[in-house]
Design an enzyme around this catalytic site. Sequence first.
Site, PDB file in Angstrom:
ATOM      1  N   SER A 149       0.875  -1.228  -0.179  1.00 56.81           N
ATOM      2  CA  SER A 149       0.224  -0.040   0.069  1.00 56.81           C
ATOM      3  C   SER A 149       0.763   1.069  -0.002  1.00 56.81           C
ATOM      4  O   SER A 149       1.797   1.227   0.477  1.00 56.81           O
ATOM      5  CB  SER A 149      -0.784  -0.019   1.270  1.00 56.81           C
ATOM      6  OG  SER A 149      -1.597   1.302   1.453  1.00 56.81           O
ATOM      7  N   TYR A 156      -1.637  -0.413  10.265  1.00 61.25           N
ATOM      8  CA  TYR A 156      -1.742  -0.762   8.936  1.00 61.25           C
ATOM      9  C   TYR A 156      -0.623  -0.506   7.860  1.00 61.25           C
ATOM     10  O   TYR A 156      -0.060  -1.177   7.333  1.00 61.25           O
ATOM     11  CB  TYR A 156      -3.032  -0.176   8.384  1.00 61.25           C
ATOM     12  CG  TYR A 156      -3.098  -0.649   6.928  1.00 61.25           C
ATOM     13  CD1 TYR A 156      -3.512  -1.684   6.355  1.00 61.25           C
ATOM     14  CD2 TYR A 156      -2.998   0.468   5.888  1.00 61.25           C
ATOM     15  CE1 TYR A 156      -3.578  -1.935   5.034  1.00 61.25           C
ATOM     16  CE2 TYR A 156      -3.069   0.186   4.531  1.00 61.25           C
ATOM     17  CZ  TYR A 156      -3.385  -1.046   4.047  1.00 61.25           C
ATOM     18  OH  TYR A 156      -3.596  -1.358   2.827  1.00 61.25           O
ATOM     19  N   LYS A 213       2.120  -3.045   6.235  1.00 56.42           N
ATOM     20  CA  LYS A 213       2.596  -3.042   4.822  1.00 56.42           C
ATOM     21  C   LYS A 213       3.906  -2.766   4.529  1.00 56.42           C
ATOM     22  O   LYS A 213       4.625  -3.417   3.618  1.00 56.42           O
ATOM     23  CB  LYS A 213       1.402  -1.828   4.109  1.00 56.42           C
ATOM     24  CG  LYS A 213       0.240  -2.572   3.734  1.00 56.42           C
ATOM     25  CD  LYS A 213      -0.044  -3.769   3.285  1.00 56.42           C
ATOM     26  CE  LYS A 213      -1.378  -4.151   3.042  1.00 56.42           C
ATOM     27  NZ  LYS A 213      -1.523  -5.514   2.221  1.00 56.42           N
TER      28      LYS A 213
END
Length: 248
Positions: A141, A152, A156
């Site tokens: 991402s 998050y 990633k």
Amino acid sequence: MDSRVAVVSGGGTGIGAAVAGSLVRDGYDVLIVGRRADVLSAAASQISVDCGRPDAVTPVTADLTEPEQLDRVLAAVGGRPVDVVVNNAGGYLGGDTSTLEGTAAHWRANLDANVLTAVLLTEALRPVLRRPGGRVILVSSIAAQRGGGGAYSAAKAALHGWAYDLAARLGPDQITVNVVSPGYVAETEFFGDRMTAEGHAQRVAATLVGRAGLPDDIAEAARYLASPAAGYVTGQVLGVNGGSVLGR
């Protein structure tokens, strides 16, 4: 020649389904893996119809954070060489971080969903990856490169470091390992009901090309990395973000 086999995690919707469709059109038999049997079954039927290849897509219901459930994927592979693994499972998982216990649960959930799923699926399939010529693709991402997503983003970003390590390990077998890092992609389940018209407009305005990405944009990048044309490309992060974050 053996039929070409690809395994796509998170293949029931959005980017995963688009990647699966592109590989089916290129002649692969594709296993799509996820936790929701009904979603996977519907996607498998739709992709097969759209591509005019009945039975080209096999749904495999499995929670890839549970090691014992990887046996379901191996059973569906059936001992065939696997040409392409696309680790697309994951997403942003919210949670109550007002306490240390809540913070720990939130971080573990995001790391499990975005990192552990990729590690366990790849390690389970590593013995049957085609040698030479196998491909491992990780879907990351833009949040890994610019932050803004907390746990998050960190999860990633962890995929990038692991991809470099895995590329070095598998390179002698002429297996490539690369990362596709999408920017804002519309028409997925990622934002759920959190996306507003204002949020969409802001994300589009942050691009240099003046539009949101689509699942097919990411699928075409993965398709390239899976192809023979990318045989000399490994250990790379390919940003597909409309210019929201420039190459580094």
